[in-house]
Write a protein that holds these residues in place. Structure first.
Motif, PDB file in Angstrom:
ATOM      1  N   ASP A 114     117.964  76.644 106.760  1.00 50.56           N
ATOM      2  CA  ASP A 114     118.024  76.178 108.148  1.00 50.56           C
ATOM      3  C   ASP A 114     116.819  75.308 108.497  1.00 50.56           C
ATOM      4  N   LEU A 115     115.656  75.598 107.864  1.00 48.92           N
ATOM      5  CA  LEU A 115     114.449  74.823 108.121  1.00 48.92           C
ATOM      6  C   LEU A 115     114.446  73.484 107.383  1.00 48.92           C
ATOM      7  N   LEU A 116     115.346  73.335 106.440  1.00 48.52           N
ATOM      8  CA  LEU A 116     115.431  72.099 105.668  1.00 48.52           C
ATOM      9  C   LEU A 116     116.824  71.495 105.831  1.00 48.52           C
ATOM     10  N   PRO A 128     120.596  69.724 100.300  1.00 50.48           N
ATOM     11  CA  PRO A 128     121.592  70.556  99.614  1.00 50.48           C
ATOM     12  C   PRO A 128     120.952  71.787  98.975  1.00 50.48           C
ATOM     13  N   VAL A 129     121.683  72.897  99.006  1.00 50.46           N
ATOM     14  CA  VAL A 129     121.211  74.163  98.449  1.00 50.46           C
ATOM     15  C   VAL A 129     121.993  74.447  97.172  1.00 50.46           C
ATOM     16  N   LEU A 130     121.280  74.569  96.053  1.00 45.29           N
ATOM     17  CA  LEU A 130     121.909  74.807  94.758  1.00 45.29           C
ATOM     18  C   LEU A 130     121.456  76.138  94.179  1.00 45.29           C
ATOM     19  N   GLU A 145     119.835  61.092  96.362  1.00 46.68           N
ATOM     20  CA  GLU A 145     120.736  60.674  97.443  1.00 46.68           C
ATOM     21  C   GLU A 145     120.423  61.352  98.767  1.00 46.68           C
ATOM     22  N   CYS A 146     119.897  62.580  98.722  1.00 42.84           N
ATOM     23  CA  CYS A 146     119.675  63.356  99.946  1.00 42.84           C
ATOM     24  C   CYS A 146     118.200  63.496 100.317  1.00 42.84           C
ATOM     25  N   GLY A 147     117.312  62.923  99.526  1.00 46.45           N
ATOM     26  CA  GLY A 147     115.889  63.012  99.831  1.00 46.45           C
ATOM     27  C   GLY A 147     115.254  64.324  99.451  1.00 46.45           C
ATOM     28  N   GLY A 148     115.937  65.114  98.650  1.00 42.76           N
ATOM     29  CA  GLY A 148     115.394  66.397  98.218  1.00 42.76           C
ATOM     30  C   GLY A 148     116.520  67.353  97.896  1.00 42.76           C
ATOM     31  N   VAL A 149     116.162  68.487  97.307  1.00 41.36           N
ATOM     32  CA  VAL A 149     117.145  69.506  96.960  1.00 41.36           C
ATOM     33  C   VAL A 149     116.447  70.855  96.954  1.00 41.36           C
ATOM     34  N   LEU A 150     117.170  71.912  97.329  1.00 34.70           N
ATOM     35  CA  LEU A 150     116.615  73.264  97.392  1.00 34.70           C
ATOM     36  C   LEU A 150     117.310  74.132  96.345  1.00 34.70           C
ATOM     37  N   LEU A 151     116.550  74.662  95.381  1.00 34.78           N
ATOM     38  CA  LEU A 151     117.092  75.510  94.330  1.00 34.78           C
ATOM     39  C   LEU A 151     116.726  76.969  94.605  1.00 34.78           C
ATOM     40  N   ILE A 152     117.670  77.875  94.319  1.00 33.30           N
ATOM     41  CA  ILE A 152     117.493  79.300  94.610  1.00 33.30           C
ATOM     42  C   ILE A 152     117.551  80.106  93.317  1.00 33.30           C
ATOM     43  N   ASP A 153     116.573  80.989  93.142  1.00 28.87           N
ATOM     44  CA  ASP A 153     116.568  81.902  91.996  1.00 28.87           C
ATOM     45  C   ASP A 153     115.738  83.119  92.368  1.00 28.87           C
ATOM     46  N   SER A 154     115.641  84.060  91.460  1.00 30.71           N
ATOM     47  CA  SER A 154     114.893  85.281  91.731  1.00 30.71           C
ATOM     48  C   SER A 154     114.399  85.861  90.415  1.00 30.71           C
ATOM     49  N   ASP A 160     107.874  76.083 108.178  1.00 32.59           N
ATOM     50  CA  ASP A 160     108.549  75.961 109.462  1.00 32.59           C
ATOM     51  C   ASP A 160     108.011  74.780 110.268  1.00 32.59           C
ATOM     52  N   GLN A 161     106.928  74.139 109.773  1.00 27.56           N
ATOM     53  CA  GLN A 161     106.376  72.962 110.445  1.00 27.56           C
ATOM     54  C   GLN A 161     106.846  71.665 109.806  1.00 27.56           C
ATOM     55  N   VAL A 162     107.576  71.739 108.710  1.00 29.18           N
ATOM     56  CA  VAL A 162     107.992  70.538 107.998  1.00 29.18           C
ATOM     57  C   VAL A 162     109.269  69.995 108.618  1.00 29.18           C
ATOM     58  N   THR A 163     109.201  68.792 109.131  1.00 26.78           N
ATOM     59  CA  THR A 163     110.357  68.137 109.732  1.00 26.78           C
ATOM     60  C   THR A 163     110.933  67.121 108.762  1.00 26.78           C
TER      61      THR A 163
END
Length: 488
Positions: free
Chosen positions: A41-43, A47-49, A95-104, A211-214
């Motif tokens: 939500d903050l980004l 895209p979330v991969l 294409e989207c200016g960045g990407v968010l990858l999820i792992d644990s 949370d401050q990154v726009t």
């Protein structure tokens, strides 16, 4: 009278029981998913991969997935995979200016899994350097629009030692040169999209500044961010965020989704998120039965596989494999799971042939259809190898006749990509070829002199167009053995 078990053995037994408790696992996954939702939500518009396989459990609606292996980042065993290029991650980030990858990770001593600490940063660096090499060789005019200093340095997190970074650095140039020489067309494509170099940024529950990154802040970065979110909490009794599902006591498990073979019993991320409200409101004593009912209702096997053996449940791709078809370049050859055939529209099916390599004999309304059952490598080490001659001949026949062809297997990720890679090598077909060029390819172009590197390059060419493709080592080995046998 039997002696009392040692205290250490009792503790290990109880800990193992907690670890495999389905309710503890699912409740911990849900808890970690709240952080994934918060960060996504903050980004906005990033895209979330999911990083397969563990990461696939932590979000209900991913935009796609990727596969960066932790073993490629293990100390003294660092690797850059040429069969899992994850080219779609670079395309998406560009294409989207960045990407968010999820792992644990379930490790109690590591902040992030090795896939995030080392594998992804190595990948970013090698792609950046290979791009620089290709653009320098091409002397393209677009290079003037890039930053004066194209950053191709290795950027690792602070917890990776300088000594380890130095050892990794020694290997980077060789990987970059190899990528530039084997994947020139891919890099030229990326050079037109990626205006700023890729760079990893690490996030966790301890991150305070995000949370401050726009959007405007991100656009000012001199790089294209690849956000790496390790979503597990720290400590055995962390503060929880959810006010829901508090009817039963439970224990938080760090990296709960890891090693799902030990607890999932056929449950998949899709089934979990479709029924998570029911599952997390079920008494822990009854949840095994609920899971079994849900798995069987989806037509899947609960807890057992071929010949009664325990299945190593393969997590299907979120972006392909189970839901769609991936067309390989302009060849008119598509890859999908056998299940996805039923979802193909009439226009796609019209005039298309099908090579069905799945363990199911169910065939959809595609003509002509050829069924060659191929078992996974762990159940038959020669099944694919023995089937490749007939399979590649069928692909070649349809290509010469100008007919589109769909190649399927059980999951659309292992066998079918390996079959297509074998065809590309055997008949000297390039993924950048046109339908007409493919139609005219009837002779082998390499004279039977194949190397393991040829096979890996062919697989990577397929994965560029089919992000869900993850052929196993066993499948790749069988392709190589088939080609060697054919060339003798």
């Amino acid at each position: 009278m039997e002696p009392w078990p040692k205290e250490g053995n009792v503790r290990r037994h109880l800990k193992s029981k907690e670890r495999t408790s389905v309710y503890n696992v699912l409740r911990s996954i849900y808890e970690d998913s709240l952080l994934v939702q918060e960060v996504s939500d903050l980004l906005p518009r990033v895209p979330v991969l999911a990083n397969l396989r563990c990461g696939a459990w932590y979000h209900a609606k991913y935009d796609g997935d990727c596969y960066f292996k932790s073993t490629d980042g293990h100390c003294n065993h660092w690797q850059f995979s040429f069969t899992r290029l994850n080219a779609h991650v670079a395309r998406t980030a560009a294409e989207c200016g960045g990407v968010l990858l999820i792992d644990s990770t379930k490790s109690s001593v590591k902040r992030t899994p090795d896939s995030f600490s080392r594998t992804v940063p190595i990948w970013c660096c090698v792609v950046n350097r290979a791009l620089g090499l290709v653009m320098k060789a091409e002397e393209a005019e677009e290079e003037e629009e890039r930053p004066p200093q194209w950053d191709d340095a290795l950027h690792l997190p602070s917890w990776v030692s300088d000594m380890e970074a130095s050892e990794i650095e020694k290997r980077l140039e060789g990987w970059s040169q190899k990528l530039a020489s084997t994947q020139r067309s891919l890099l030229l494509e990326l050079s037109g999209k990626l205006r700023r170099p890729l760079r990893a940024l690490w996030l966790s529950e301890e991150s305070l500044i995000w949370d401050q990154v726009t959007v405007e802040d991100r656009e000012g970065f001199p790089f294209t961010p690849v956000y790496l979110l390790a979503c597990s909490k720290f400590g055995e009794y962390p503060r929880t965020s959810s006010e829901k599902f508090c009817d039963f006591s439970w224990r938080y498990l760090r990296g709960a989704a890891d090693d799902h073979e030990s607890w999932a019993e056929g449950l998949t991320p899709k089934i979990f998120w479709s029924h998570h409200e029911v599952l997390l409101r079920t008494d822990p004593e009854d949840i095994d039965q609920v899971v079994e009912d849900l798995v069987k209702a989806e037509g899947l096997q609960y807890g057992a596989g071929f010949a009664g053996k325990r299945l190593s449940q393969r997590i299907s791709s979120c972006s392909a494999g189970g839901t769609g078809i991936s067309w390989i370049g302009n060849l008119g050859i598509g890859i999908c799971s056998a299940k996805a055939l039923s979802s193909l529209d009439a226009e796609t099916k019209a005039g298309a042939a099908c090579l069905n390599c799945s363990t199911s004999t169910r065939l959809e309304d595609l003509e002509p259809v050829k069924h060659i059952e191929v078992l996974p490598h762990k159940f038959d080490r020669f099944s694919l190898q023995n089937a490749l001659e007939e399979a590649t001949a069928f692909i070649s026949k349809n290509a010469r006749e100008g007919r589109r062809l769909v190649v399927t297997c059980d999951d659309g990720q292992d066998i079918s990509p390996a079959v297509v890679a074998a065809y590309l090598l055997l008949f000297g077909v390039s993924t950048s070829a046109s339908r007409e060029e493919c139609q005219g390819s009837a002779n082998r172009s390499t004279g039977g002199k194949y190397t393991k590197e040829d096979v890996r390059s062919a697989v990577s060419c397929v994965t560029q167009y089919c992000p869900a493709a993850h052929p196993s080592r066993g499948s790749i080995k069988q392709v190589y053995n088939f080609l060697i046998r054919t060339g003798t």
